[in-house]
Design a protein around this motif. Structure first.
Motif, PDB file in Angstrom:
ATOM      1  N   PRO A   1      30.283  19.688  55.899  1.00 29.54           N
ATOM      2  CA  PRO A   1      29.755  18.677  55.940  1.00 29.54           C
ATOM      3  C   PRO A   1      29.883  17.947  57.320  1.00 29.54           C
ATOM      4  N   ASP A   2      30.797  18.135  58.175  1.00 29.16           N
ATOM      5  CA  ASP A   2      31.147  17.318  59.348  1.00 29.16           C
ATOM      6  C   ASP A   2      30.696  17.951  60.554  1.00 29.16           C
ATOM      7  N   SER A   3      30.202  19.177  60.305  1.00 35.32           N
ATOM      8  CA  SER A   3      29.776  19.965  61.630  1.00 35.32           C
ATOM      9  C   SER A   3      28.499  19.425  62.098  1.00 35.32           C
ATOM     10  N   PRO A   4      28.216  19.397  63.408  1.00 33.27           N
ATOM     11  CA  PRO A   4      26.955  19.064  64.016  1.00 33.27           C
ATOM     12  C   PRO A   4      25.688  19.569  63.425  1.00 33.27           C
ATOM     13  N   LYS A   5      26.056  20.878  63.137  1.00 34.29           N
ATOM     14  CA  LYS A   5      24.930  21.613  62.643  1.00 34.29           C
ATOM     15  C   LYS A   5      24.562  21.258  61.266  1.00 34.29           C
ATOM     16  N   SER A   6      25.344  20.999  60.170  1.00 33.71           N
ATOM     17  CA  SER A   6      25.228  20.441  59.099  1.00 33.71           C
ATOM     18  C   SER A   6      24.609  19.311  59.147  1.00 33.71           C
ATOM     19  N   VAL A   7      25.286  18.218  59.876  1.00 31.84           N
ATOM     20  CA  VAL A   7      24.598  16.909  59.893  1.00 31.84           C
ATOM     21  C   VAL A   7      22.992  16.952  60.263  1.00 31.84           C
ATOM     22  N   ALA A   8      22.812  17.619  61.267  1.00 28.67           N
ATOM     23  CA  ALA A   8      21.714  17.976  61.838  1.00 28.67           C
ATOM     24  C   ALA A   8      20.770  18.486  60.395  1.00 28.67           C
ATOM     25  N   ASN A   9      21.035  19.439  59.836  1.00 24.89           N
ATOM     26  CA  ASN A   9      20.361  20.112  58.951  1.00 24.89           C
ATOM     27  C   ASN A   9      20.242  19.110  57.819  1.00 24.89           C
TER      28      ASN A   9
ATOM     29  N   THR B   1      19.835  28.428  62.982  1.00 25.26           N
ATOM     30  CA  THR B   1      21.168  28.069  62.457  1.00 25.26           C
ATOM     31  C   THR B   1      22.209  28.787  62.735  1.00 25.26           C
ATOM     32  N   ASP B   2      22.285  29.167  64.191  1.00 27.10           N
ATOM     33  CA  ASP B   2      23.242  29.957  64.828  1.00 27.10           C
ATOM     34  C   ASP B   2      24.524  29.010  64.978  1.00 27.10           C
ATOM     35  N   ASP B   3      25.555  29.492  64.825  1.00 25.78           N
ATOM     36  CA  ASP B   3      26.998  28.859  64.815  1.00 25.78           C
ATOM     37  C   ASP B   3      27.974  29.508  64.575  1.00 25.78           C
ATOM     38  N   GLN B   4      28.349  30.399  65.984  1.00 22.20           N
ATOM     39  CA  GLN B   4      29.167  31.499  66.008  1.00 22.20           C
ATOM     40  C   GLN B   4      30.637  30.876  66.140  1.00 22.20           C
ATOM     41  N   GLN B   5      31.674  31.669  65.808  1.00 25.93           N
ATOM     42  CA  GLN B   5      32.977  31.160  66.104  1.00 25.93           C
ATOM     43  C   GLN B   5      33.939  32.438  66.643  1.00 25.93           C
ATOM     44  N   ASP B   6      34.730  32.062  67.623  1.00 23.03           N
ATOM     45  CA  ASP B   6      35.473  33.184  68.269  1.00 23.03           C
ATOM     46  C   ASP B   6      36.665  33.332  67.345  1.00 23.03           C
ATOM     47  N   GLY B   7      37.460  34.519  67.533  1.00 27.41           N
ATOM     48  CA  GLY B   7      38.735  34.473  67.016  1.00 27.41           C
ATOM     49  C   GLY B   7      38.797  35.663  65.899  1.00 27.41           C
ATOM     50  N   ASP B   8      38.619  35.452  64.625  1.00 24.51           N
ATOM     51  CA  ASP B   8      38.432  36.396  63.456  1.00 24.51           C
ATOM     52  C   ASP B   8      37.941  37.497  63.716  1.00 24.51           C
TER      53      ASP B   8
ATOM     54  N   GLU C   1      19.735  18.246  68.443  1.00 32.33           N
ATOM     55  CA  GLU C   1      18.852  18.367  67.234  1.00 32.33           C
ATOM     56  C   GLU C   1      18.869  17.063  66.514  1.00 32.33           C
ATOM     57  N   LEU C   2      19.901  16.669  66.062  1.00 33.68           N
ATOM     58  CA  LEU C   2      19.900  15.081  65.436  1.00 33.68           C
ATOM     59  C   LEU C   2      19.204  14.169  66.145  1.00 33.68           C
ATOM     60  N   ALA C   3      19.633  14.387  67.332  1.00 30.46           N
ATOM     61  CA  ALA C   3      19.028  12.994  68.192  1.00 30.46           C
ATOM     62  C   ALA C   3      17.389  13.308  68.315  1.00 30.46           C
ATOM     63  N   GLY C   4      16.810  14.375  68.116  1.00 31.37           N
ATOM     64  CA  GLY C   4      15.441  14.659  68.010  1.00 31.37           C
ATOM     65  C   GLY C   4      15.006  14.086  66.679  1.00 31.37           C
ATOM     66  N   TYR C   5      15.705  14.534  65.543  1.00 32.07           N
ATOM     67  CA  TYR C   5      15.253  14.078  64.289  1.00 32.07           C
ATOM     68  C   TYR C   5      15.280  12.447  64.239  1.00 32.07           C
ATOM     69  N   TYR C   6      16.094  11.847  64.792  1.00 32.88           N
ATOM     70  CA  TYR C   6      16.552  10.471  64.907  1.00 32.88           C
ATOM     71  C   TYR C   6      15.035   9.820  65.706  1.00 32.88           C
ATOM     72  N   VAL C   7      14.765  10.263  66.628  1.00 26.98           N
ATOM     73  CA  VAL C   7      13.493   9.983  67.403  1.00 26.98           C
ATOM     74  C   VAL C   7      12.352  10.188  66.384  1.00 26.98           C
TER      75      VAL C   7
ATOM     76  N   ALA D   1      21.438   9.953  61.288  1.00 29.25           N
ATOM     77  CA  ALA D   1      21.473  10.476  62.528  1.00 29.25           C
ATOM     78  C   ALA D   1      22.472   9.380  63.305  1.00 29.25           C
ATOM     79  N   LYS D   2      22.460   7.981  63.008  1.00 31.73           N
ATOM     80  CA  LYS D   2      23.010   7.146  63.606  1.00 31.73           C
ATOM     81  C   LYS D   2      24.641   7.421  63.556  1.00 31.73           C
ATOM     82  N   THR D   3      25.071   7.850  62.331  1.00 28.49           N
ATOM     83  CA  THR D   3      26.234   8.111  61.914  1.00 28.49           C
ATOM     84  C   THR D   3      26.707   9.326  62.691  1.00 28.49           C
ATOM     85  N   GLY D   4      26.021  10.258  62.744  1.00 28.65           N
ATOM     86  CA  GLY D   4      26.263  11.775  63.413  1.00 28.65           C
ATOM     87  C   GLY D   4      26.255  11.502  64.738  1.00 28.65           C
TER      88      GLY D   4
END
Length: 131
Positions: free
Chosen positions: A86-94, A2-9, A124-130, A112-115
């Motif tokens: 809700p719209d982050s790729p990690k959230s969609v995959a989870n 669940t690594d999802d780092q962000q630069d900046g702050d 990750e999402l592609a793997g779950y879809y398969v 998965a199709k929508t994501g």
């Protein structure tokens, strides 16, 4: 993962580092220690943390719960975590992973199709879809 780092702050960077440190306990087979640390961090930050940070903490707690054998609690908390971003790729995959583990394959396919239409490189999402 669940690594999802962000630069900046700088505060966000510090919290990302703290989360990664605690995640190390989970990765090394110490889910109860990791959960205790994440719970304290979540309580310390309360609702003052960004949605991204709340997602990361709750998602990691949910994986701790899964490792500790609390599938129901872990999957419910994962969905709560996903609601923060809700719209982050990690959230969609989870979110797809939750439905995969629950055996709701139609929901996995739909998510998965929508994501994948939105983010074609979400491996990750592609793997779950398969699956």
């Amino acid at each position: 993962d669940t690594d999802d780092q962000q630069d900046g702050d700088p505060l966000e960077a510090h919290l990302d580092g703290e989360i990664d440190t605690y995640r190390g306990y989970l990765a090394s087979g110490q889910p109860q220690t990791a959960k205790d640390l994440f719970d304290r961090l979540l309580n310390r930050l309360n609702a003052n943390a960004s949605d991204r940070i709340q997602f990361r903490i709750k998602a990691n707690i949910s994986f701790c719960l899964l490792e500790l054998g609390d599938e129901g609690g872990g999957l419910s908390l994962m969905l709560e975590a996903c609601d923060h971003t809700p719209d982050s790729p990690k959230s969609v995959a989870n979110r797809a992973l939750v439905h995969l583990l629950r055996g709701d394959f139609e929901a996995v396919a739909k998510i998965a199709k929508t994501g994948l239409d939105d983010t074609t490189d979400n491996e990750e999402l592609a793997g779950y879809y398969v699956q």
